[in-house]
Each structure stands twice: as C-alpha cells, then as structure tokens.
Scaffold this motif. Structure first.
Motif, PDB file in Angstrom:
ATOM      1  N   VAL A  29      33.761 -35.768  20.713  1.00  0.00           N
ATOM      2  CA  VAL A  29      33.615 -35.907  22.192  1.00  0.00           C
ATOM      3  C   VAL A  29      34.134 -34.453  22.771  1.00  0.00           C
ATOM      4  O   VAL A  29      33.799 -34.071  23.660  1.00  0.00           O
ATOM      5  N   TYR A  30      35.403 -34.254  22.259  1.00  0.00           N
ATOM      6  CA  TYR A  30      35.866 -32.918  22.819  1.00  0.00           C
ATOM      7  C   TYR A  30      34.980 -31.669  22.728  1.00  0.00           C
ATOM      8  O   TYR A  30      35.156 -30.741  23.364  1.00  0.00           O
ATOM      9  N   ALA A  34      33.687 -29.510  25.734  1.00  0.00           N
ATOM     10  CA  ALA A  34      33.774 -27.924  25.732  1.00  0.00           C
ATOM     11  C   ALA A  34      32.456 -27.344  25.611  1.00  0.00           C
ATOM     12  O   ALA A  34      32.456 -26.162  26.421  1.00  0.00           O
ATOM     13  N   LYS A  35      31.204 -27.603  24.962  1.00  0.00           N
ATOM     14  CA  LYS A  35      30.077 -27.170  24.921  1.00  0.00           C
ATOM     15  C   LYS A  35      29.556 -27.126  26.530  1.00  0.00           C
ATOM     16  O   LYS A  35      28.882 -26.295  27.042  1.00  0.00           O
ATOM     17  N   ARG A  36      29.816 -28.466  27.230  1.00  0.00           N
ATOM     18  CA  ARG A  36      29.344 -28.591  28.518  1.00  0.00           C
ATOM     19  C   ARG A  36      30.120 -27.765  29.524  1.00  0.00           C
ATOM     20  O   ARG A  36      29.414 -26.950  30.385  1.00  0.00           O
ATOM     21  N   PHE A  37      31.400 -27.527  29.404  1.00  0.00           N
ATOM     22  CA  PHE A  37      31.883 -26.662  30.168  1.00  0.00           C
ATOM     23  C   PHE A  37      31.751 -25.165  29.909  1.00  0.00           C
ATOM     24  O   PHE A  37      31.497 -24.291  31.164  1.00  0.00           O
ATOM     25  N   SER A  38      31.463 -24.833  28.881  1.00  0.00           N
ATOM     26  CA  SER A  38      31.165 -23.410  28.463  1.00  0.00           C
ATOM     27  C   SER A  38      29.683 -23.276  29.003  1.00  0.00           C
ATOM     28  O   SER A  38      29.465 -21.874  29.598  1.00  0.00           O
ATOM     29  N   MET A  39      28.875 -24.149  29.212  1.00  0.00           N
ATOM     30  CA  MET A  39      27.443 -23.732  29.576  1.00  0.00           C
ATOM     31  C   MET A  39      27.533 -23.725  31.128  1.00  0.00           C
ATOM     32  O   MET A  39      27.061 -22.859  31.583  1.00  0.00           O
ATOM     33  N   HIS A  40      28.367 -24.496  31.959  1.00  0.00           N
ATOM     34  CA  HIS A  40      28.539 -24.454  33.298  1.00  0.00           C
ATOM     35  C   HIS A  40      29.343 -22.827  33.491  1.00  0.00           C
ATOM     36  O   HIS A  40      28.910 -22.105  34.470  1.00  0.00           O
ATOM     37  N   ALA A  41      30.346 -22.584  32.879  1.00  0.00           N
ATOM     38  CA  ALA A  41      31.009 -21.495  32.786  1.00  0.00           C
ATOM     39  C   ALA A  41      29.917 -20.231  32.673  1.00  0.00           C
ATOM     40  O   ALA A  41      29.884 -19.081  33.598  1.00  0.00           O
TER      41      ALA A  41
END
Length: 69
Positions: A29-30, A34-41
């Motif tokens: 889950v984490y 993290a992957k979703r946050f990284s893609m948005h960043a």
C-alpha cells in the motif's frame, strides 16, 4: 455544477475499491502511494520545465533586439 456544462453535475473520478487495498500488505500500500505521489510530482516538474523552456526561448528571441542600435 460547472458553468461550462450547464445541467451536468460535476463528477469525481472513480476511486479504486477499498477492498483491494485491504487485501494488500502494508508495504504494498505504501509503495503504491509513493508511486502515485512520484508520478504526480514528475508531471508537475515536466510542466514547470516546459514553462521554463518557453520563457528561455522568449528571452533568447527578444534579448538580442534590446542591444541592437
């Protein structure tokens, strides 16, 4: 209701089912978060780089004209 589409209510994007998240381990889950946050960043950084490139191009085009006598 948005002003661009009168009569059509605003709908949020569908969220993934919570049951799928419950079946994952805590680390998975984490990792997904993290992957979703990284893609948005990354998308934000690419957009900022595009804006900076346009600004640099404008400076490169207009700057020589300022020193022409």
């Amino acid at each position: 209701m948005t002003t661009l589409t009168p009569g059509v209510p605003f709908k949020l994007a569908p969220q993934p089912a919570r049951s799928r998240d419950a079946s994952r381990s805590g680390a998975a889950v984490y990792l997904a978060i993290a992957k979703r946050f990284s893609m948005h960043a990354l998308k934000i950084l690419v957009a900022a780089a595009a804006v900076a490139a346009v600004m640099a191009l404008k400076v490169a085009v207009y700057l020589p004209g300022l020193f022409h006598h």
